[in-house]
Scaffold this motif. Structure first.
Motif, PDB file in Angstrom:
ATOM      1  N   SER A 192      12.862 -43.799   2.149  1.00 10.18           N
ATOM      2  CA  SER A 192      12.856 -44.937   2.890  1.00 10.18           C
ATOM      3  C   SER A 192      12.487 -44.407   4.415  1.00 10.18           C
ATOM      4  CB  SER A 192      14.547 -45.394   3.182  1.00 10.18           C
ATOM      5  OG  SER A 192      15.240 -44.211   3.289  1.00 10.18           O
ATOM      6  N   ARG A 193      12.606 -43.028   4.866  1.00 12.97           N
ATOM      7  CA  ARG A 193      12.259 -42.616   5.859  1.00 12.97           C
ATOM      8  C   ARG A 193      10.574 -42.548   6.108  1.00 12.97           C
ATOM      9  NH1 ARG A 193      12.000 -36.756   8.491  1.00 12.97           N
ATOM     10  NH2 ARG A 193      11.641 -36.164   6.461  1.00 12.97           N
ATOM     11  N   ILE A 194       9.915 -42.377   4.909  1.00  8.98           N
ATOM     12  CA  ILE A 194       8.349 -42.443   5.055  1.00  8.98           C
ATOM     13  C   ILE A 194       8.097 -44.042   5.201  1.00  8.98           C
ATOM     14  CG2 ILE A 194       6.524 -42.167   3.536  1.00  8.98           C
ATOM     15  CD1 ILE A 194       7.983 -39.665   2.449  1.00  8.98           C
ATOM     16  N   GLN A 303       8.133 -27.967   7.429  1.00  6.88           N
ATOM     17  CA  GLN A 303       7.662 -29.242   7.646  1.00  6.88           C
ATOM     18  C   GLN A 303       8.421 -30.091   8.566  1.00  6.88           C
ATOM     19  OE1 GLN A 303       6.683 -30.984   3.752  1.00  6.88           O
ATOM     20  NE2 GLN A 303       4.722 -31.208   4.390  1.00  6.88           N
ATOM     21  N   GLU A 304       9.722 -30.325   8.324  1.00  4.87           N
ATOM     22  CA  GLU A 304      10.661 -31.264   9.113  1.00  4.87           C
ATOM     23  C   GLU A 304      10.775 -30.615  10.534  1.00  4.87           C
ATOM     24  OE1 GLU A 304      11.729 -34.220   8.521  1.00  4.87           O
ATOM     25  OE2 GLU A 304      12.741 -34.435  10.443  1.00  4.87           O
ATOM     26  N   ALA A 305      10.955 -29.194  10.578  1.00  2.66           N
ATOM     27  CA  ALA A 305      11.358 -28.876  11.924  1.00  2.66           C
ATOM     28  C   ALA A 305       9.887 -28.828  12.715  1.00  2.66           C
ATOM     29  CB  ALA A 305      11.541 -27.167  11.768  1.00  2.66           C
ATOM     30  N   THR A 307       7.570 -30.994  12.456  1.00  2.63           N
ATOM     31  CA  THR A 307       7.424 -32.589  12.863  1.00  2.63           C
ATOM     32  C   THR A 307       8.381 -32.943  14.047  1.00  2.63           C
ATOM     33  OG1 THR A 307       7.213 -32.991  10.370  1.00  2.63           O
ATOM     34  CG2 THR A 307       7.655 -34.912  11.917  1.00  2.63           C
ATOM     35  N   ASN A 308       9.834 -32.349  14.063  1.00  3.85           N
ATOM     36  CA  ASN A 308      10.628 -32.901  15.043  1.00  3.85           C
ATOM     37  C   ASN A 308      10.114 -32.266  16.435  1.00  3.85           C
ATOM     38  OD1 ASN A 308      12.359 -34.270  13.568  1.00  3.85           O
ATOM     39  ND2 ASN A 308      14.037 -32.606  13.416  1.00  3.85           N
ATOM     40  N   ILE A 309       9.640 -31.037  16.345  1.00  6.33           N
ATOM     41  CA  ILE A 309       9.249 -30.451  17.624  1.00  6.33           C
ATOM     42  C   ILE A 309       8.121 -31.283  18.292  1.00  6.33           C
ATOM     43  CG2 ILE A 309       7.962 -28.507  18.757  1.00  6.33           C
ATOM     44  CD1 ILE A 309       9.543 -26.706  16.457  1.00  6.33           C
ATOM     45  N   ALA A 310       7.206 -31.557  17.401  1.00  8.04           N
ATOM     46  CA  ALA A 310       6.093 -32.775  17.859  1.00  8.04           C
ATOM     47  C   ALA A 310       6.639 -33.855  18.357  1.00  8.04           C
ATOM     48  CB  ALA A 310       5.058 -32.795  16.815  1.00  8.04           C
ATOM     49  N   ARG A 311       7.656 -34.271  17.437  1.00  7.49           N
ATOM     50  CA  ARG A 311       8.088 -35.669  17.785  1.00  7.49           C
ATOM     51  C   ARG A 311       8.911 -35.758  19.238  1.00  7.49           C
ATOM     52  NH1 ARG A 311      10.604 -39.065  12.934  1.00  7.49           N
ATOM     53  NH2 ARG A 311       8.379 -39.525  12.055  1.00  7.49           N
ATOM     54  N   HIS A 312       9.890 -34.750  19.176  1.00  5.63           N
ATOM     55  CA  HIS A 312      11.064 -35.212  20.179  1.00  5.63           C
ATOM     56  C   HIS A 312      10.927 -34.082  21.273  1.00  5.63           C
ATOM     57  CE1 HIS A 312      12.936 -37.597  17.404  1.00  5.63           C
ATOM     58  NE2 HIS A 312      13.013 -36.540  16.413  1.00  5.63           N
ATOM     59  N   ALA A 313      10.301 -32.824  21.081  1.00 10.45           N
ATOM     60  CA  ALA A 313      10.544 -31.538  21.932  1.00 10.45           C
ATOM     61  C   ALA A 313       9.640 -31.433  23.331  1.00 10.45           C
ATOM     62  CB  ALA A 313      10.332 -30.253  21.228  1.00 10.45           C
ATOM     63  N   THR A 350      17.820 -38.568   9.575  1.00 10.80           N
ATOM     64  CA  THR A 350      17.826 -38.137   8.285  1.00 10.80           C
ATOM     65  C   THR A 350      16.965 -36.808   8.143  1.00 10.80           C
ATOM     66  OG1 THR A 350      16.960 -40.471   8.042  1.00 10.80           O
ATOM     67  CG2 THR A 350      16.528 -39.143   6.152  1.00 10.80           C
ATOM     68  N   GLY A 351      16.184 -36.475   9.027  1.00 14.84           N
ATOM     69  CA  GLY A 351      15.554 -34.994   9.248  1.00 14.84           C
ATOM     70  C   GLY A 351      16.414 -33.917   9.113  1.00 14.84           C
ATOM     71  N   LEU A 352      17.427 -33.901  10.130  1.00 15.36           N
ATOM     72  CA  LEU A 352      18.316 -32.909  10.291  1.00 15.36           C
ATOM     73  C   LEU A 352      19.308 -33.013   9.077  1.00 15.36           C
ATOM     74  CD1 LEU A 352      19.239 -32.362  14.181  1.00 15.36           C
ATOM     75  CD2 LEU A 352      17.651 -31.050  12.531  1.00 15.36           C
TER      76      LEU A 352
END
Ligand SMILES: Nc1ncnc2c1ncn2[C@@H]1O[C@H](COP(=O)(O)OP(=O)(O)OP(=O)(O)O)[C@@H](O)[C@H]1O
Ligand SMILES: [Mg+2]
Lengths: 387, 247
Positions: A192-194, A303-305, A307-313, A350-352
């Protein structure tokens, strides 16, 4: 998902424990009984010997020279009045020669417990007396006690073993069910996330591009066409990026071909060039060879970590560090970005959550926290994980 | 000398008379250890003469012992001097030993004393009193009465226990100057005369046993015992002398 093997593990240890403790208890009961009874019998024999010695002292005083010839009668009287049957009586004179005492001294059983006393008149030892009790009934009683104890201990051990093993087996079955459920949930969530990513990212961009294109269609052809197409291209590029990211997330990692190290390295390179993030990947050799599902989990978490960095950090640099402590993989992903805020578990998306769940399914752990500068994710994964 | 308590008092008197006359060799009589004890002491050479109140067993003869008969002794029913009757019937005796009766004919309480199972005094009287043996055996098993292991203990117990009654030796009683009452049995009174004429049937032959290699040492004493002087000492103490000249 490999089975937990909790029951068989428990069974092996429990069996040894139960057998050892049952054997110890059995030994304690049997030996304790025997020693106690034996001590009592010897005490009684000693008491008898002391009494016999007192009576014999009297006889010796009356017949100092020839008392030994009166000993059979004396022993007869003892047999009738004093001693517990069946008893054995042995008398030695002052020189250690055995004195004839009639039937009491004749039938010495194969196993006898002795009590001893000296016949003293004043300071002089005139004779020594041994009173023996037949130890065979004691051995028989000990045998019965041993058998009963073995029976009781066996039953107890059986229960002690069976009850927990059954409880554990039930628990294991439940855990296995829950874990299956959990990994199913995880998959559903990822899907569902994708879907959401595609909808929110690529979908939005494509929608905007479509609106732009429709405006272009209606507008009269003009010199500014070049200018007006530019944002549409940008929107389509954005959608394309999003689609690439989603497909990368869906693609199985190339661990089988490249190994864990190689696969992570390639992903970092690809992710860096796509996101503009500077990624340092470090491995503290030597690494143990983890199970393949542990490797996959490790890869997905990275991968998820990232992605999060790219998205939120809003970070410039990221660092992926892989090390091992005995047979546990230690993964650290840090960035120099804004840092994660507040209560992480409450804000977890969902990611974390999927990072946490993946680690937990292997019996490992994950925690994310605000570092001195940026965010730090620390994950521990057992290499021989059961999950 | 050592052995049965029945012969011990007579042996002591004979030894005293011998010593008074001859001086050497000195003869000592030790406290009684029973016939079997006397025989074993003689076999071991601990004494020169054993005193016995029973015939030798085959196993004992094999060891080189000879039996020298000395005197015939009456086995009697003796009682404490305070007992009010002086005669019993066979039936009464059996009743007392079996515990069926606990009083004498005059109503005074009776206390029976027994010798040990092997003692020959009991068996010599039981030959003439039907049912007495069975009563005695039952009394041992039921532990009904006190059992005494020596003649001297029996004599002493009878003299100091009011109402006491038991089987004893006439000779030991007279020679030991015991103040005991001697019962007539079925109308017959035990006496030297009645032993001699056969009316008192419950008797035992007493004798010396000696190892053949020790006989030489005691020949003089044995000759004295068989002499009229020795026989007179026996008679004076109600023992019927039957001693032959020493081999
Ligand atoms: N490296 C990071 N730096 C700063 N904030 C972060 C970092 N990683 C996570 N966060 C914060 O934690 C929140 C939860 O992240 P999570 O990955 O669970 O959800 P998400 O990325 O928002 O959505 P998705 O479910 O698509 O991953 C994020 O919204 C973000 O605010
Ligand atoms: Mg995320």
């Amino acid at each position: 998902m490999t089975p937990l093997r909790l029951t068989s593990w428990f069974r092996r240890r429990m069996l040894v424990l139960v057998v050892i403790s049952a054997a110890l208890a059995w030994l304690t009961i049997t030996v304790g009984y025997h020693v106690q009874e034996r001590r009592e019998m010897v005490t009684l024999c000693r008491a008898d010997a002391t009494r016999v010695a007192a009576i014999l002292a009297e006889t010796i005083q009356q017949r100092p020279r020839l008392w030994r010839y009166d000993a059979p009668k004396f022993a007869d009287r003892l047999g009738g009045e004093w001693l517990r049957a069946p008893a054995v009586l042995v008398v030695h004179d002052e020189r250690g020669a055995r004195v004839e005492v009639g039937p009491l001294g004749k039938s010495v059983p194969s196993s006898v417990l002795w009590g001893r006393a000296e016949v003293r008149i004043g300071p002089v030892v005139h004779a020594r007396v041994w009173v023996g009790a037949d130890a065979r009934p004691l051995w028989n009683r000990t045998l019965v006690v041993a058998l009963l104890a073995a029976l009781a201990e066996g039953l107890l051990a059986f229960l002690l073993y069976l009850l927990p093993v059954r409880a554990i087996r039930t628990a294991e079955q439940r855990i296995a069910g829950l874990m299956t459920q959990l990994s199913l949930n995880l998959r559903e969530e990822e899907r569902s996330r994708i879907a959401r990513d595609l909808h929110d990212g690529a979908g939005q961009a494509l929608t905007a591009a479509r609106l732009n294109l429709m405006a272009l269609q209606r507008a009269p052809a003009g010199a500014d066409l070049q200018q007006r197409i530019e944002p549409v291209v940008a929107l389509v590029d954005e959608a394309l990026d999003e689609v690439r990211r989603s497909t990368a997330a869906l693609m199985p990692p190339a661990i089988a071909d490249l190994g864990l190290h190689g696969a992570i390295e390639r992903h970092c390179e690809a992710f860096a060039s796509a996101s503009g993030l500077e990624i340092a990947f470090e491995v503290q050799a030597p690494l143990p060879e983890p199970d393949s599902h542990v490797q996959t989990t490790c890869y997905r978490i990275i991968q998820e970590a990232l992605t999060n960095i790219a998205r939120h950090a809003s970070a410039q640099h990221a660092r992926v560090h892989l090390a091992a402590r005995e047979r546990t993989l230690l993964l650290t992903v840090t960035d120099d970005g804004a840092g994660i805020d507040g209560d992480v578990s409450a804000s977890a998306g969902t990611g974390l959550r999927s990072i946490q769940t993946r680690a937990a399914l292997l019996g490992g752990s994950a925690r994310i926290f605000r570092a001195e500068k940026g965010t730090c994710l620390e994950v521990e994964l057992p290499c021989d994980a059961q999950g | 000398m050592v052995g049965t308590g029945t012969l011990t008092p007579l042996a002591a008197l004979l030894a005293a008379a011998w010593s008074a006359r001859n001086g050497e060799p000195k003869i000592i009589v030790e406290p009684s250890v029973g016939s079997s004890g006397g025989i074993r002491a003689a076999i071991d050479g601990a004494v020169d003469l054993g005193l016995v109140a029973r015939p030798l067993k085959e196993s004992e003869t094999k060891l080189g012992l000879v039996l020298l008969p000395i005197a015939r002794d009456a086995v009697v029913i003796a009682a404490h001097p305070s007992v009010g009757v002086d005669a019993v019937s066979s039936e009464m005796l059996v009743a007392l030993f079996s515990g069926a009766r606990t009083t004498f004919d005059d109503g005074s309480p009776a206390t029976v004393f027994l010798r040990d199972r092997e003692d020959t005094a009991h068996s010599s009287i039981e030959r003439f009193v039907p049912g007495l043996r069975a009563a005695r055996e039952a009394a041992y098993d039921a532990r009904r009465f006190r059992v005494l292991l020596h003649d001297d203990a029996m004599g002493e117990s009878l003299s100091i226990t009011p109402g006491a009654v038991g089987v004893y030796s006439l000779g030991a009683l007279v020679a030991g100057h015991l103040p005991l009452k001697v019962f007539a049995l079925d109308g017959v009174r035990p006496s030297l005369q009645n032993i001699e004429n056969g009316t008192w049937k419950a008797t035992r032959d007493l004798g010396f046993v000696a190892r053949t290699d020790r006989l030489a040492r005691v020949r003089g004493f044995l000759t004295f015992v068989a002499s009229p002087e020795g026989a007179a000492i026996a008679r004076d103490n109600s023992y019927l002398p039957i001693a032959a000249a020493a081999p």
